[in-house]
Scaffold this active site. Sequence first.
Site, PDB file in Angstrom:
ATOM      1  N   PHE A 319      -2.375   5.012   1.667  1.00 34.02           N
ATOM      2  CA  PHE A 319      -1.720   4.386   0.506  1.00 34.02           C
ATOM      3  C   PHE A 319      -0.252   4.779   0.577  1.00 34.02           C
ATOM      4  O   PHE A 319       0.076   5.974   0.653  1.00 34.02           O
ATOM      5  CB  PHE A 319      -2.277   4.910  -0.822  1.00 34.02           C
ATOM      6  CG  PHE A 319      -1.457   4.462  -2.025  1.00 34.02           C
ATOM      7  CD1 PHE A 319      -1.857   3.380  -2.790  1.00 34.02           C
ATOM      8  CD2 PHE A 319      -0.270   5.113  -2.373  1.00 34.02           C
ATOM      9  CE1 PHE A 319      -1.091   2.947  -3.872  1.00 34.02           C
ATOM     10  CE2 PHE A 319       0.492   4.691  -3.454  1.00 34.02           C
ATOM     11  CZ  PHE A 319       0.081   3.607  -4.204  1.00 34.02           C
ATOM     12  N   GLU A 320       0.616   3.813   0.541  1.00 35.06           N
ATOM     13  CA  GLU A 320       2.058   4.090   0.447  1.00 35.06           C
ATOM     14  C   GLU A 320       2.704   2.900  -0.219  1.00 35.06           C
ATOM     15  O   GLU A 320       2.365   1.761   0.097  1.00 35.06           O
ATOM     16  CB  GLU A 320       2.707   4.186   1.840  1.00 35.06           C
ATOM     17  CG  GLU A 320       2.412   5.396   2.658  1.00 35.06           C
ATOM     18  CD  GLU A 320       3.060   5.333   4.056  1.00 35.06           C
ATOM     19  OE1 GLU A 320       3.222   4.240   4.625  1.00 35.06           O
ATOM     20  OE2 GLU A 320       3.406   6.400   4.562  1.00 35.06           O
TER      21      GLU A 320
END
Length: 433
Positions: A319-320
């Site tokens: 997740f970014e």
Amino acid sequence: MAGSARIVRYLLIASFVVALFFFVSRSSYDGVPLRPDILSGGAQGAANKPTAQQPPAGPAANTNTNTNTNANSNTKPPAFSNKDAAEHPMALTPGEPEWEDLVSIAPGPRMNATFVTLARNSDVWEIARSIRQVEDRFNRRYNYDWVFLNDKPFDATFKKVTSSLVSGKTHYGEIPHEHWSFPDHIDQEKAQKVREDMKQKKIIYGDSVSYRHMCRFESGFFFRQPLMMNYDYYWRVEPSVELFCDIHYDPFRLMKEQKKKYSFVLSLYEYVETIPTLWDSTKKFIKNFPEHIVQDNAMGFLSDDGGETYNHCHFWSNFEVGDLNWLRSKAYTDFFESLDQDGGFFYERWGDAPVHSIAAGLLLRKDEIHFFNDIGYYHVPFTHCPTGEKVRTQLRCHCDPKNNFDWKGYSCTSRFFEVTGMDKPEGWENQQD
Ligand SMILES: Nc1nc2c(ncn2[C@@H]2O[C@H](COP(=O)(O)OP(=O)(O)O)[C@@H](O)[C@H]2O)c(=O)[nH]1
Ligand SMILES: [Mg+2]
């Protein structure tokens, strides 16, 4: 008498039918026209779905890759305008105007941003799950684009399934060979020996060549693919992830308005055997490029002794939400190229998560890194379930708070709060084990 009664009856029935027709036609919704590619039965084609607030728009792909961009739309997405932003302030907490409305297309500006997924054709149903959740919890109201990247051409099924799920436009790019192969300076025999050793030691993905190409690609190349050059912000999504809570505001816009360049939801300690010399390479980079090391950085998140050794903390990069121009900056690319020269993507098994995290910790100010407490998230085997019952209820989260990893011993998130001087969310003490 009987005749006129019949006429009256006919008249009544006729007026009832006319009224019914009028009512039905008025109450029906405005149909969305089928896309030409679906009408013609073709599986290809970028989804280009105009919405009330967002005209058909999208980046003009300047790429030789296998792009599915709709050739008719070269208009850029509506740019961020201060006026638009002022008229529609972001509702970050319940009770603010526009908080409650989770049905309409969100008013206000859009950022120049895209979702991005690296995937194989065989990942299609796993990525379909992820997309459905991202759309349901957020993107159906925002209609951001989605870029898919692959080291092989995407097949028709992958394109058909994904473009039918994404509410924005979809683009499909094939990664050039130079970004998914061994650089010339790598000693093949040495690299192979490492893989055999790691296999013996049962290190996860230790014997995989493709996993190493993937980590090097995510570390150094995804943000400079032709399709990505059109955007300023990205949100990375992997197959089989879950989103647990409604997202009421635009995380891309938060990044821009609050001048954030990198963000995370989960952090933890890296498996030491995969990165034994990564910190040595980092220290060499610090010596060679002191001009890139930023004052007031988050070194304290990475090291407990002022930079002498690495404590193995990293943000989990599956997740970014981040700033592509930062990744394309000289500081970041010098860092990546320096690491790439040292060969640890192949002589060890450096992951893109510690690489991104060390870069964020040294090349950014600590206040440029954002923790999204309110984005509930799962990637096997860890869960980020927002801390605080009130938040979870307001956001209609469906995660079990007991599974929240943030304050457990193997998480580094507590350390992030301490380093940045932020107050931990209410209730964190009760979730330590
Ligand atoms: N095109 C392509 N994508 C890959 C390959 N290996 C992994 N990926 C993608 O890279 C990301 C990370 O891989 P994943 O298997 O989820 O690794 P993990 O999360 O570290 O267990 C996912 O988005 C995968 O779909 C590959 O060989 N080719
Ligand atoms: Mg994964």
